[in-house]
Design an enzyme around this catalytic site. Structure first.
Site, PDB file in Angstrom:
ATOM      1  CB  THR B 158      86.998  11.803 -11.303  1.00  0.00           C
ATOM      2  OG1 THR B 158      86.640  11.778  -9.921  1.00  0.00           O
ATOM      3  CG2 THR B 158      86.309  12.958 -11.979  1.00  0.00           C
ATOM      4  CE  LYS B 184      83.481  12.727  -9.274  1.00  0.00           C
ATOM      5  NZ  LYS B 184      84.561  13.661  -8.765  1.00  0.00           N
ATOM      6  CB  THR B 195      80.747  15.319  -2.277  1.00  0.00           C
ATOM      7  OG1 THR B 195      82.012  15.247  -2.935  1.00  0.00           O
ATOM      8  CG2 THR B 195      79.927  14.136  -2.690  1.00  0.00           C
ATOM      9  CD  GLU B 281      91.381  10.052  -4.948  1.00  0.00           C
ATOM     10  OE1 GLU B 281      91.062  10.536  -6.048  1.00  0.00           O
ATOM     11  OE2 GLU B 281      92.123  10.626  -4.135  1.00  0.00           O
ATOM     12  CG  ASN B 405      95.175  11.730  -4.917  1.00  0.00           C
ATOM     13  OD1 ASN B 405      94.427  12.331  -5.677  1.00  0.00           O
ATOM     14  ND2 ASN B 405      94.749  10.977  -3.931  1.00  0.00           N
ATOM     15  CB  SER B 410     100.422  10.983 -15.593  1.00  0.00           C
ATOM     16  OG  SER B 410     100.214  10.233 -14.417  1.00  0.00           O
TER      17      SER B 410
END
Lengths: 410, 410
Positions: B158, B184, B195, B281, B405, B410
């Protein structure tokens, strides 16, 4: 940019009889800024406090606890606060510094060191610059005056962008009563008694035992209901002082005016606590999280803080993005093992977002988008399994939070 | 930029006999990318899994639990994974979609729907685009091949910037054994079983009861030891498959090679879990938090996660700023009510930072600065009150975490 945080004009700040405040520029950390505050209390004032539950609590917190023990709260004559250095994680040397601060001010005021309460806020793990702090005390003391509230609020700021000060004057039981408060704090905010520093004072007389209970209850309804980043500071302190210089005298909860005065004090504490969130580090949104119909207050709080602490929820608020599944996710991991997710309702202001384990059939993205664009938003979660409820206030997580905390010491 | 995350060359990925993987571009959310994976297992393969404890667990997690119940794990013939939509917070409709996905693939494979395990990852609270998913299944099935591991790792990403895939081939008890894994995940990472998605496969034969225990123990030593942002996802899943197509056969812990195989499997899981942190991230640092000499493992974990979750600690790592009082602060609020802070020692790699409640007398800012500039850092806390210890892996909190995040949908 603080979110709808109003700073009262100096003319709107009433003095509190029996309380004088003075500041100095002592160059504790940065030159030229007010960074030292002395609050002088009239004889007869009673004070009570609540403090952080962090085990690495700061040296001044330990000294405050000592000085307030027994009936110490009835003898306090001064508070001394420095910003720029937290005097936390400083071991025995830090304790000695906090005691020396009290002794220096007591010598200038001709009182006992145990009649002084010390407070520090700023960087952890660094020693207090005692020479500069001590040198600033006479100047701060000389500056003490009833109208010193605005400068006092300014002198205790760290990463705050605006000072937090609230002043209320009303008539209770036929007597004019004033309650003022100042607070600071913008990051390392998840108070677990109160936050460094909240100081609330009234000119009413309040019996010490009552005052000690009221400060705990006021903290529970205000500073213990906010979070910026989930970090409980080493220095959280809330002090409530009743100078007794005014006409209203409260000895018991059943006295005329007791309930009104308590609510007035709690209201001032709540407004100060919310001011900390409105000025939370990098905050662009003020978020109220209400959890209702919980089995008990503990589980309501667990759900509210899971939402209020989730970096994913907070960044979605920052982006004004109604990515509201993140709120369901936080509810799901809040630790309620027998939660039936099919009974959970989620509302964003007036918009019914989720029900029966999924999106509400009438929910439309545009509705969520509309609310998310607001500067003030209420998240309401109905667990539908009991009667308990709680409310927590928080802010979003923005780029500026990272910038502020990546640069704090530099 | 992932932190020292190595992606093996395709030539270094060994096939696992009995396991074939195929992908498709099904346009689940974004056109043109691989977003659908089918893993086909040979008859005789045994599978076991661990799943999120989030109460809002995703529909596919619920279906997986049903299909693995009893001796279901010995009959699984396929895994199907989509990215782009989590199928979580989707109520009864989401459950029906997960079941329909299994039924569609089962029809193509001529097996029962209960022999298929479904997985989804992506945005919560939005329905699966069933038409496009179903349309992609024949293509993914037709693509199934032993050499499909690299594309499989890519198809489940992702916000991952790099695919996570590990392959090991060794000789155990005289037999050649292969263990491969893919995973992932980059955000919403504080697994509380495992996870989404970890998939580890070996060609050894492992008795189903043993496999079920090994997958739990491997998860506890790997995916349950990492955190990016403290958010336990709705979709966490770890599946361990033993195809039995190879020569090694393990029926009990006491069998020759059992301990070696279990350690091999756990090592693959650990490397995948660490890969998630390396690619967390916005991560710029890979942080190992070790808490030692704790009274029990629970308090060691509480301290480790307090440090690993603190936004203030994580932003200091991002800034390479040795503002290490923030670590003491986190230790202090970790919830150990009787912690004697004077007994706590804090080390940053080889640097002794704090002792006796304060800064170590020999500590110098330059030492902290040197370590903080590294890309990989170990925080070691010695509580000096018992024998228990734990290790948690995490990353820093950077501007890019907020950007990723705030922009995810979007």
């Amino acid at each position: 940019m603080a979110v709808n945080l109003r700073v009262p004009a100096p003319a709107d700040l009433h003095p509190v009889a029996g309380v004088e405040l003075g500041t100095a520029r002592a160059h504790i950390r940065k030159p030229g800024r007010r960074d030292l505050l002395v609050v002088r209390l009239a004889a007869g004032a009673a004070s009570a406090g609540v403090f952080t539950r962090n085990r690495f609590c700061a040296a001044p917190v330990q000294v405050c606890r000592e000085h307030l023990a027994g009936d110490g709260g009835s003898r306090v004559r001064a508070l001394v606060v420095n910003t720029g250095c937290a005097n936390a994680g400083t071991g025995q040397g830090g304790l000695a510094d906090a005691r020396a601060t009290c002794a220096s001010l007591a010598a200038l005021m001709d009182c006992q060191p145990a009649q002084v309460l010390p407070f520090s806020t700023g960087v952890i793990l660094e020693p207090l610059p005692m020479d500069r702090l001590t040198a600033g005390l006479p100047q701060a003391l000389a500056d003490c005056r009833p109208a010193g509230w605005a400068e006092a609020a300014e002198a205790i700021m760290t990463t705050d962008t605006l000072p937090k000060v609230v002043s209320r004057r009303v008539v209770i039981a036929g007597a004019s009563v004033t309650v003022n408060g100042i607070a600071k704090g913008a990051g390392m905010i998840r108070p677990n008694m109160a936050t460094m520093l909240g100081f609330v004072a009234t000119d009413a007389a309040v019996a010490p035992a009552l005052l000690a209970r009221w400060v705990r209850e006021a903290a529970d309804a205000s500073f213990n209901r906010i979070t910026v980043d989930g970090d409980t500071s080493t220095n959280d302190s809330l002090i409530l002082t009743a100078s007794g210089a005014g006409a209203l005298r409260i000895a018991a909860d059943s006295d005329a005016g007791a309930a009104e005065l308590k609510e007035l004090i709690t209201g001032v504490a709540r407004e100060l606590a919310q001011a900390i969130i409105r000025d939370g580090e990098g905050a662009t949104k003020f978020i109220t999280v209400q959890v209702q119909a919980a089995r008990d207050e503990a589980e309501a709080g667990a759900v509210a803080y899971a939402i209020a602490h989730s970096p994913l929820v907070k960044t979605a608020f920052f982006a004004s993005d109604p990515n509201l599944g993140r709120i369901l996710c936080a509810i799901g991991y809040a630790g309620i093992d027998d939660l039936d997710v099919n009974g959970v309702d989620l509302f964003l202001d007036d918009v019914h977002v989720a029900t029966a384990g999924g999106r509400h059939p009438d929910y439309r993205e545009e509705q969520g988008q509309r609310v998310m664009k607001q500067a003030e938003i209420t998240v309401r979660v109905c667990l539908n399994r009991g009667q308990a409820q709680t409310t927590v206030w928080t802010c979003d997580l923005s780029h500026d939070y990272v910038s502020i905390n990546a640069d704090y010491r530099s």
